[in-house]
Design an enzyme around this catalytic site. Sequence first.
Site, mmCIF file in Angstrom:
data_model
loop_
_atom_site.group_PDB
_atom_site.id
_atom_site.type_symbol
_atom_site.label_atom_id
_atom_site.label_comp_id
_atom_site.label_asym_id
_atom_site.label_seq_id
_atom_site.Cartn_x
_atom_site.Cartn_y
_atom_site.Cartn_z
ATOM 1 N N HIS A 195 0.853 -1.185 0.000
ATOM 2 C CA HIS A 195 0.000 0.000 0.000
ATOM 3 C C HIS A 195 0.886 1.231 0.000
ATOM 4 O O HIS A 195 1.717 1.415 0.886
ATOM 5 C CB HIS A 195 -0.927 0.019 1.219
ATOM 6 C CG HIS A 195 -1.832 1.215 1.254
ATOM 7 N ND1 HIS A 195 -3.040 1.252 0.594
ATOM 8 C CD2 HIS A 195 -1.689 2.428 1.853
ATOM 9 C CE1 HIS A 195 -3.615 2.427 0.789
ATOM 10 N NE2 HIS A 195 -2.813 3.163 1.536
ATOM 11 N N CYS A 196 0.722 2.062 -1.018
ATOM 12 C CA CYS A 196 1.557 3.258 -1.169
ATOM 13 C C CYS A 196 0.762 4.480 -0.726
ATOM 14 O O CYS A 196 -0.227 4.839 -1.373
ATOM 15 C CB CYS A 196 2.012 3.407 -2.618
ATOM 16 S SG CYS A 196 3.067 4.852 -2.888
#
Length: 359
Positions: A195-196
């Site tokens: 997850h960025c």
Amino acid sequence: MDFTDSDINPLQRPSAPARDDPSQEDFFVTSVTEHETTCWGCGSNLRLSSYAPIFKCGWCGAITNQNASKGENKGFWWRRLRDGSFVCVLVIFMLFVMCGGLWAVYPFVFSMSYFSGIIHSIIIVILSVATAVSFSLAAFRCAGAPPIILWGSYRVVGKGGLENYTFCRYCSKPKSPRTHHCRSCGMCILDMDHHCPFIGNCVGAANHRSFIAFLVSAIISTLYVSIMSAYVGYNIWPPLNFRYRDISSGSSSTLALRMVKEIAFALLRSAEFLSARGFVLAYLFVSSVSVVIGLSVLLSQQLGYIYEGNTYLSHLSSQGSSDAVVGRDCQNLVRFFGCPNSVSRFLQRFQNSRKRHKK
């Protein structure tokens, strides 16, 4: 539909030891307590010889974890607020690099020649559009929802239809082996890499290529900005005022340190006469070089995982596994980027020819 323990996990009973005296009568009593439970995948009643916290159904192949508690997505809105803040900061930085770089560089470039200014403007537009489009596809596109599959009854689930599937306690639906639940996005992501927060989205099966394209375009754009800002800044920077001292004495390390200090102080003294355009160029150079270094490390890491046929999460889960299969091959890169079959055939022939030459 009932399944006995032999279908799930064979019960191994210890055999009775041999008696030394045939006249001696020994009695062995084996107490087996069956534990009944239900498979979440096909709804079959399972009979286990003992309580097993994790077991696999012999019909559909679904894995049940009885110790897993109900998932509670606490702090979901705080994580969404954090992601939104990171996205806003990144968008503002990209706009500043595009607009500020164009404002600070174009007078000097057009003063060189009209043709140079046109070429510079075209390059800026192409890099800006490529970066903005790839960022939008990576940030605002679904990262990859898992396929909808029938479950809950053995009448609709075939033999092995849920092989190695687990049950997501957050989404309350089946989760395939290469699917992970993201608490920041609030959903299960197929082939989730990570997850960025800077794109406010997960990197999964649907937007992984867009994320790689964003990294490549951002690196090229910031590299071009750093080169142009360094070139223009070198030409418009005020003359350096060196205060000459006797720095010839001392060791080589001391001499190098004195020279670096003298150059740094000369730059600071000359910065007093620098215009606003020069300060913008200096900031663009420092920030662009920092971004190029950070994104280059991230891109090399991503390409390494793709070459191994893994994602970041699967790489972490396979580190402690002794039976992990490592399939490192250029074909993983070809499949990931969706190259035509002709390219894959060419790579296969090239690898075969190299093996023949080695022999």
